[in-house]
Motif scaffolding. Structure first.
Motif, PDB file in Angstrom:
ATOM      1  N   ASN A 178       0.795  -1.233   0.000  1.00 19.07           N
ATOM      2  CA  ASN A 178       0.000   0.000   0.000  1.00 19.07           C
ATOM      3  C   ASN A 178       0.829   1.285   0.000  1.00 19.07           C
ATOM      4  O   ASN A 178       0.379   2.325   0.457  1.00 19.07           O
ATOM      5  CB  ASN A 178      -1.008   0.020   1.151  1.00 19.07           C
ATOM      6  CG  ASN A 178      -2.027  -1.089   1.013  1.00 19.07           C
ATOM      7  OD1 ASN A 178      -2.434  -1.433  -0.094  1.00 19.07           O
ATOM      8  ND2 ASN A 178      -2.434  -1.660   2.130  1.00 19.07           N
ATOM      9  N   TRP A 185      -9.070  -1.457  -8.277  1.00 21.45           N
ATOM     10  CA  TRP A 185     -10.019  -1.318  -7.188  1.00 21.45           C
ATOM     11  C   TRP A 185     -11.438  -1.367  -7.745  1.00 21.45           C
ATOM     12  O   TRP A 185     -11.855  -0.499  -8.507  1.00 21.45           O
ATOM     13  CB  TRP A 185      -9.786   0.000  -6.468  1.00 21.45           C
ATOM     14  CG  TRP A 185     -10.632   0.197  -5.256  1.00 21.45           C
ATOM     15  CD1 TRP A 185     -11.722   1.006  -5.153  1.00 21.45           C
ATOM     16  CD2 TRP A 185     -10.471  -0.404  -3.977  1.00 21.45           C
ATOM     17  NE1 TRP A 185     -12.241   0.937  -3.887  1.00 21.45           N
ATOM     18  CE2 TRP A 185     -11.484   0.076  -3.145  1.00 21.45           C
ATOM     19  CE3 TRP A 185      -9.550  -1.310  -3.452  1.00 21.45           C
ATOM     20  CZ2 TRP A 185     -11.631  -0.303  -1.816  1.00 21.45           C
ATOM     21  CZ3 TRP A 185      -9.685  -1.686  -2.132  1.00 21.45           C
ATOM     22  CH2 TRP A 185     -10.704  -1.199  -1.328  1.00 21.45           C
ATOM     23  N   LYS A 186     -12.181  -2.415  -7.399  1.00 17.19           N
ATOM     24  CA  LYS A 186     -13.579  -2.575  -7.808  1.00 17.19           C
ATOM     25  C   LYS A 186     -14.349  -3.198  -6.658  1.00 17.19           C
ATOM     26  O   LYS A 186     -13.847  -4.121  -6.011  1.00 17.19           O
ATOM     27  CB  LYS A 186     -13.703  -3.513  -9.013  1.00 17.19           C
ATOM     28  CG  LYS A 186     -13.275  -2.937 -10.323  1.00 17.19           C
ATOM     29  CD  LYS A 186     -13.550  -3.937 -11.424  1.00 17.19           C
ATOM     30  CE  LYS A 186     -13.089  -3.416 -12.761  1.00 17.19           C
ATOM     31  NZ  LYS A 186     -13.290  -4.404 -13.812  1.00 17.19           N
ATOM     32  N   ASN A 187     -15.536  -2.727  -6.432  1.00 12.26           N
ATOM     33  CA  ASN A 187     -16.413  -3.298  -5.402  1.00 12.26           C
ATOM     34  C   ASN A 187     -15.724  -3.402  -4.038  1.00 12.26           C
ATOM     35  O   ASN A 187     -15.835  -4.413  -3.353  1.00 12.26           O
ATOM     36  CB  ASN A 187     -16.936  -4.671  -5.839  1.00 12.26           C
ATOM     37  CG  ASN A 187     -17.629  -4.607  -7.179  1.00 12.26           C
ATOM     38  OD1 ASN A 187     -18.372  -3.673  -7.453  1.00 12.26           O
ATOM     39  ND2 ASN A 187     -17.373  -5.588  -8.024  1.00 12.26           N
ATOM     40  N   ASN A 188     -14.957  -2.388  -3.689  1.00 12.89           N
ATOM     41  CA  ASN A 188     -14.265  -2.283  -2.393  1.00 12.89           C
ATOM     42  C   ASN A 188     -13.160  -3.308  -2.171  1.00 12.89           C
ATOM     43  O   ASN A 188     -12.785  -3.560  -1.026  1.00 12.89           O
ATOM     44  CB  ASN A 188     -15.276  -2.330  -1.237  1.00 12.89           C
ATOM     45  CG  ASN A 188     -16.191  -1.124  -1.266  1.00 12.89           C
ATOM     46  OD1 ASN A 188     -15.766  -0.017  -1.576  1.00 12.89           O
ATOM     47  ND2 ASN A 188     -17.448  -1.334  -0.962  1.00 12.89           N
ATOM     48  N   VAL A 189     -12.644  -3.916  -3.222  1.00  8.60           N
ATOM     49  CA  VAL A 189     -11.480  -4.810  -3.146  1.00  8.60           C
ATOM     50  C   VAL A 189     -10.661  -4.646  -4.423  1.00  8.60           C
ATOM     51  O   VAL A 189     -11.155  -4.174  -5.438  1.00  8.60           O
ATOM     52  CB  VAL A 189     -11.887  -6.310  -2.993  1.00  8.60           C
ATOM     53  CG1 VAL A 189     -12.591  -6.557  -1.684  1.00  8.60           C
ATOM     54  CG2 VAL A 189     -12.715  -6.777  -4.156  1.00  8.60           C
ATOM     55  N   TYR A 190      -9.390  -5.066  -4.343  1.00 10.93           N
ATOM     56  CA  TYR A 190      -8.559  -5.077  -5.535  1.00 10.93           C
ATOM     57  C   TYR A 190      -8.771  -6.399  -6.264  1.00 10.93           C
ATOM     58  O   TYR A 190      -8.576  -7.469  -5.696  1.00 10.93           O
ATOM     59  CB  TYR A 190      -7.077  -4.894  -5.186  1.00 10.93           C
ATOM     60  CG  TYR A 190      -6.718  -3.445  -4.952  1.00 10.93           C
ATOM     61  CD1 TYR A 190      -6.583  -2.576  -6.025  1.00 10.93           C
ATOM     62  CD2 TYR A 190      -6.531  -2.958  -3.667  1.00 10.93           C
ATOM     63  CE1 TYR A 190      -6.264  -1.240  -5.817  1.00 10.93           C
ATOM     64  CE2 TYR A 190      -6.210  -1.624  -3.460  1.00 10.93           C
ATOM     65  CZ  TYR A 190      -6.077  -0.780  -4.549  1.00 10.93           C
ATOM     66  OH  TYR A 190      -5.770   0.539  -4.347  1.00 10.93           O
ATOM     67  N   GLU A 191      -9.194  -6.320  -7.530  1.00  8.64           N
ATOM     68  CA  GLU A 191      -9.400  -7.494  -8.369  1.00  8.64           C
ATOM     69  C   GLU A 191      -8.353  -7.495  -9.469  1.00  8.64           C
ATOM     70  O   GLU A 191      -7.987  -6.440  -9.983  1.00  8.64           O
ATOM     71  CB  GLU A 191     -10.794  -7.459  -9.009  1.00  8.64           C
ATOM     72  CG  GLU A 191     -11.931  -7.471  -8.020  1.00  8.64           C
ATOM     73  CD  GLU A 191     -13.289  -7.338  -8.702  1.00  8.64           C
ATOM     74  OE1 GLU A 191     -13.352  -7.262  -9.949  1.00  8.64           O
ATOM     75  OE2 GLU A 191     -14.292  -7.307  -7.976  1.00  8.64           O
ATOM     76  N   ASN A 250      -8.019   3.223  -9.474  1.00  7.19           N
ATOM     77  CA  ASN A 250      -6.890   2.983  -8.576  1.00  7.19           C
ATOM     78  C   ASN A 250      -6.327   1.596  -8.839  1.00  7.19           C
ATOM     79  O   ASN A 250      -7.083   0.625  -9.003  1.00  7.19           O
ATOM     80  CB  ASN A 250      -7.336   3.100  -7.120  1.00  7.19           C
ATOM     81  CG  ASN A 250      -7.774   4.512  -6.790  1.00  7.19           C
ATOM     82  OD1 ASN A 250      -7.098   5.470  -7.124  1.00  7.19           O
ATOM     83  ND2 ASN A 250      -8.924   4.649  -6.162  1.00  7.19           N
TER      84      ASN A 250
END
Length: 139
Positions: free
Chosen positions: A41, A109-115, A133
């Motif tokens: 991060n 960053w999608k749907n509150n997680v990194y995919e 992001n």
């Protein structure tokens, strides 16, 4: 009579050309912004991202523009561009330290997680501000 018809046709031609041009360029630029971080991060400096566009003619995409932007010391990037007709895309390219083809995977960053990212960042809405992001992780 033929001459009068020809001249009247010529008088409407400029308005037809102007109306065609309106559809090709929106009134506002498309803004792409976001941040690039590593697996801990921490922001990554100097990652290049390409913001480009194309439109489909037949079966082949025809490129319309390519703009490259780099992340700053905080890992943040921003680009503003008036996108011509067609589709726009955003894709991280990496830099000399981060080889995105061989050593790193790109997560978005999608749907509150990194995919894990596939081919490009996702749908870009032309004429609006879009935020993407990214996180780079070692393979």
């Amino acid at each position: 009579m033929k001459r009068r018809t020809f001249l009247s046709a010529l008088s409407i031609l400029p308005s037809m050309l102007i109306s065609c041009g309106k559809d090709e360029f929106p009134d506002r630029p498309t803004i792409i912004t976001g941040k690039v971080i590593d697996e801990n991060n921490k922001p990554i400096v100097g990652i290049q991202l390409v913001f480009g566009g194309y439109y489909l003619k037949g079966f082949s995409p025809i490129p319309t523009f390519d703009e490259i932007v780099e992340t700053d010391k905080d890992g943040i990037y921003k680009i503003s561009y008036i996108v011509p007709r067609g589709q726009a895309y955003l894709k991280p390219l990496g830099n000399t330290q981060y080889d995105l083809v061989t050593f790193y995977d790109i997560y978005i960053w999608k749907n509150n997680v990194y995919e894990k990212m596939s081919s490009s960042a996702g749908q870009i809405i032309n004429g609006e501000t879009n935020t993407f992001n990214f996180q780079l992780r070692k393979k």
